[in-house]
Write an enzyme that holds these catalytic residues in place. Sequence first.
Site, mmCIF file in Angstrom:
data_model
loop_
_atom_site.group_PDB
_atom_site.id
_atom_site.type_symbol
_atom_site.label_atom_id
_atom_site.label_comp_id
_atom_site.label_asym_id
_atom_site.label_seq_id
_atom_site.Cartn_x
_atom_site.Cartn_y
_atom_site.Cartn_z
ATOM 1 N N CYS A 11 95.383 21.094 25.341
ATOM 2 C CA CYS A 11 95.892 21.345 23.991
ATOM 3 C C CYS A 11 97.319 21.873 23.991
ATOM 4 C CB CYS A 11 94.969 22.312 23.237
ATOM 5 S SG CYS A 11 93.289 21.675 23.069
ATOM 6 N N GLY A 56 96.103 16.940 17.387
ATOM 7 C CA GLY A 56 96.092 17.722 18.618
ATOM 8 C C GLY A 56 96.751 17.012 19.782
ATOM 9 N N ARG A 57 96.539 17.559 20.993
ATOM 10 C CA ARG A 57 97.224 17.050 22.178
ATOM 11 C C ARG A 57 96.209 16.543 23.188
ATOM 12 N NH1 ARG A 57 101.997 21.627 21.706
ATOM 13 N NH2 ARG A 57 103.240 20.410 23.165
ATOM 14 N N ARG A 106 92.897 11.374 16.871
ATOM 15 C CA ARG A 106 92.693 12.653 16.189
ATOM 16 C C ARG A 106 93.969 13.485 16.265
ATOM 17 N NH1 ARG A 106 93.299 15.676 20.350
ATOM 18 N NH2 ARG A 106 92.437 15.053 22.369
ATOM 19 N N GLY A 109 89.227 19.214 17.245
ATOM 20 C CA GLY A 109 90.167 18.139 16.936
ATOM 21 C C GLY A 109 89.557 17.232 15.882
ATOM 22 N N PHE A 159 84.249 18.863 17.597
ATOM 23 C CA PHE A 159 84.431 19.972 18.530
ATOM 24 C C PHE A 159 83.805 19.657 19.883
ATOM 25 C CE2 PHE A 159 80.398 20.698 16.337
ATOM 26 C CZ PHE A 159 79.527 20.952 17.392
#
EC number: 2.3.1.181
Length: 225
Positions: A181, A80-81, A78, A152, A164
Amino acid sequence: MDKLPDSLPESIEWRRDDAPVPYRAALDEMTARNAAIAAGEARELVWLLEHPPVYTAGTSAAVAELLDPRFEVVEAGRGGRYTYHGPGQRVGYVLLDLKRRARDVRGFVHALEGWVIATLGDFGVESWRSEGRIGIWCRDTDGREAKIGAIGVRIRRWVTMHGFSVNLAPDLSHFSGIVPCGIEEFGVTSLQKLGVAVDFDTWDRALLARAPEFLAALDKPCGQE
């Protein structure tokens, strides 16, 4: 929950898991279902579940932000981090075909955020989006901003994946193994820490009651009233 709300469309599968689902197993199932939806071979899916403790890495994850890999680390695919998932956190995976709706990625994310924000409001918790910071934010017990929910997503062939997570009552110390994040200057909180006791069943009822609003928001491009 004995019965799903009558307002939920039957064209979407609404699934709830009470037992924790290992993250890799959920990811494999999501990937397969995403392809099947894109091929017109399966219904769309909204899946509410919980994971055993795990750190997931998005496509922008930086190795330096993995501070203490005390739990399994999984490449999520996905955006994001790094994110933590674990007991006491409700996760919602949303697999919808945007070809049937407004083909608007930003609009989808905005609607997803709005769904969580509205549901938190039903429990007396004011939360919001914050420009430049992914996720759902609220005022913590010390008066500072803190993250209470993560967002994400991934979109393949216009079919969404991931979704989520909302912190109902997780062990917040588990977040200390990562920079959640990629944001160091703000903390993480939960409904429990804020003094709001909400179990999964109660949360799911409130969330699903607002699902028709979320779906309606997907029928118009972001920013269109």
